[in-house]
Design a protein around this motif. Sequence first.
Motif, short mmCIF file in Angstrom:
data_model
loop_
_atom_site.label_atom_id
_atom_site.label_comp_id
_atom_site.label_asym_id
_atom_site.label_seq_id
_atom_site.Cartn_x
_atom_site.Cartn_y
_atom_site.Cartn_z
N ARG A 45 0.87 -1.18 0.00
CA ARG A 45 0.00 0.00 0.00
C ARG A 45 0.91 1.24 0.00
N PHE A 46 0.63 2.15 -0.90
CA PHE A 46 1.46 3.37 -1.00
C PHE A 46 0.63 4.46 -1.67
N ALA A 47 1.18 5.67 -1.65
CA ALA A 47 0.52 6.84 -2.25
C ALA A 47 1.40 7.44 -3.33
N LEU A 48 0.77 7.95 -4.38
CA LEU A 48 1.47 8.59 -5.50
C LEU A 48 0.96 10.02 -5.67
N PRO A 49 1.80 10.90 -6.11
CA PRO A 49 1.35 12.28 -6.35
C PRO A 49 0.48 12.36 -7.60
N HIS A 54 -1.37 9.11 -14.45
CA HIS A 54 -1.55 8.20 -15.58
C HIS A 54 -1.44 6.73 -15.17
N ILE A 55 -0.94 6.46 -13.95
CA ILE A 55 -0.86 5.06 -13.47
C ILE A 55 -2.22 4.67 -12.93
N GLY A 56 -2.75 3.53 -13.39
CA GLY A 56 -4.09 3.12 -12.99
C GLY A 56 -4.16 1.66 -12.60
N ALA A 57 -5.37 1.19 -12.32
CA ALA A 57 -5.58 -0.20 -11.92
C ALA A 57 -5.18 -1.15 -13.05
N GLY A 58 -4.51 -2.20 -12.68
CA GLY A 58 -4.03 -3.18 -13.66
C GLY A 58 -2.62 -2.94 -14.11
N ASP A 59 -2.07 -1.75 -13.81
CA ASP A 59 -0.69 -1.49 -14.21
C ASP A 59 0.27 -2.24 -13.31
N ILE A 63 8.72 -2.68 -7.08
CA ILE A 63 9.09 -2.20 -5.76
C ILE A 63 10.12 -3.16 -5.20
N ALA A 64 11.30 -2.63 -4.90
CA ALA A 64 12.40 -3.43 -4.34
C ALA A 64 12.66 -4.66 -5.19
N GLY A 65 12.61 -4.49 -6.52
CA GLY A 65 12.92 -5.56 -7.44
C GLY A 65 11.80 -6.58 -7.65
N GLN A 66 10.63 -6.35 -7.02
CA GLN A 66 9.51 -7.27 -7.16
C GLN A 66 8.39 -6.63 -7.96
N ASP A 67 7.75 -7.40 -8.80
CA ASP A 67 6.64 -6.89 -9.59
C ASP A 67 5.37 -6.90 -8.74
N TYR A 68 4.62 -5.80 -8.87
CA TYR A 68 3.32 -5.70 -8.19
C TYR A 68 2.28 -5.24 -9.20
N ARG A 69 1.08 -5.75 -9.05
CA ARG A 69 -0.03 -5.35 -9.91
C ARG A 69 -1.00 -4.51 -9.09
N ILE A 81 -2.80 3.70 -3.39
CA ILE A 81 -2.65 2.51 -4.21
C ILE A 81 -2.64 1.26 -3.33
N GLU A 82 -3.39 0.20 -3.72
CA GLU A 82 -3.28 -1.13 -3.15
C GLU A 82 -2.87 -2.07 -4.28
#
Length: 420
Positions: A45-49, A54-59, A63-69, A81-82
């Motif tokens: 869970r994090f926040a973006l400015p 332009h970043i949305g759901a499904g993108d 983070i720290a070398g790991q892919d997150y959806r 963001i979750e």
Amino acid sequence: EAIFPDQGQLNLAQSELPMVLTEGEARALAQRFMAEVRVARDSARFALPKSLAHIGAGDRVVIAGQDYRIDRLDSSAYQLIEAVRSAADLFTPMIAPPPPPRRYTAPLTDAPLAVQFLDLPLMTGDELPHAPHVAAFGAPWQGAAGVWSSVSDDGYSLTSTLAQPAVFGVTETELAAAQTGVWDRGPALRVVLAGGALQSRSMDEVLAGQNLCLIGNGTADGRELMQFANAVLVGPNTYDLSQRLRGQAGSDGIMVPLWPAGAQFVLVNSAVRQIPLPASARGLLRNYRIGRLSAGYDAPEVVHQQAAFAGAGLRPYPVAHLRAKLQGGDLAITWLRRTRIDGDSWQSIEVPLGEAREAYVLRISNGANLLREVALTTPSFTYTAAMRAADGAAGALTLSVAQQSDAYGLGSLRSISFTV
């Protein structure tokens, strides 16, 4: 279906989708679903400015070398963001190995069974002497068959179970009558089977009871018991049977001069089962239903038959060595008694009687005219000259003798001709 090798307890997750897949594709899909669920246990869970609106759901983000959806996005002063972890290689198409071959199982059909009721003499001595036997055949065999019986066409109860199909057939050649007690080495009897197989046996095995069969006209008691040593396969489901023992178990009394081609054949083995009919039901008409046991007696394909049985296991054997000889002016008639119970031993002086008492019926006839009938208790009779004169007995006479049973009645007749 798929499961992790280290799965300690069964946590079932299920999805239903209307798809047409091969078994390998379906298994690969289930494995991908399962792996994706395990990877997605890691979340962020994090926040973006607003500059990254332009970043949305499904993108996908790293983070720290790991892919997150990104699965959920809440747009306010910041974009909250979750996201759940994902692995891109989970979506690489898998080449699944082909499934192992499966044995084809024929579907169950609604075809009725071929059923034959058999009123048989004692063969091993362990049978109920008054009870009939039943055999059935089906192609394909649909599993165990049940035999239900009742006095009327309702209230049926299960009386027997047929675990395997019987070996039924039809003769393609004629079979003439032959002497009993010796090997019949006449022409081979050709039999075409509906299914199953026959096997040659040694003489010792035949004498011990192997390769017992029936040939007859299809009625319950119109069949001769015989055995064969040689069974040669000469065509598809077609055998030549030779080196036979005829008229076994007293069935020489119903042996006809010639069994024609087209006579029915039944191999008497473990597939032929006895119906535990009570002695009080002997000779009474009963209803029988035979069909697949799992379907029940009221299934459409069940065979319904009505039958009554005389109890051939109680029938006395025909007498042996019937002889007639003129002694002076008298005709001496003699014979030897046979037994249907424990008669194979060579140790006894005389075979067991096998009946409540010794009794015979002697008939003397001239053509169709019955001249004299005598009830006897010993295996001999003297037809005196005075009796012959009183009966008008002259010319060709037919002498017929049968042993009588209190339980069964008159046994099979043995006849000879004599001219006086």
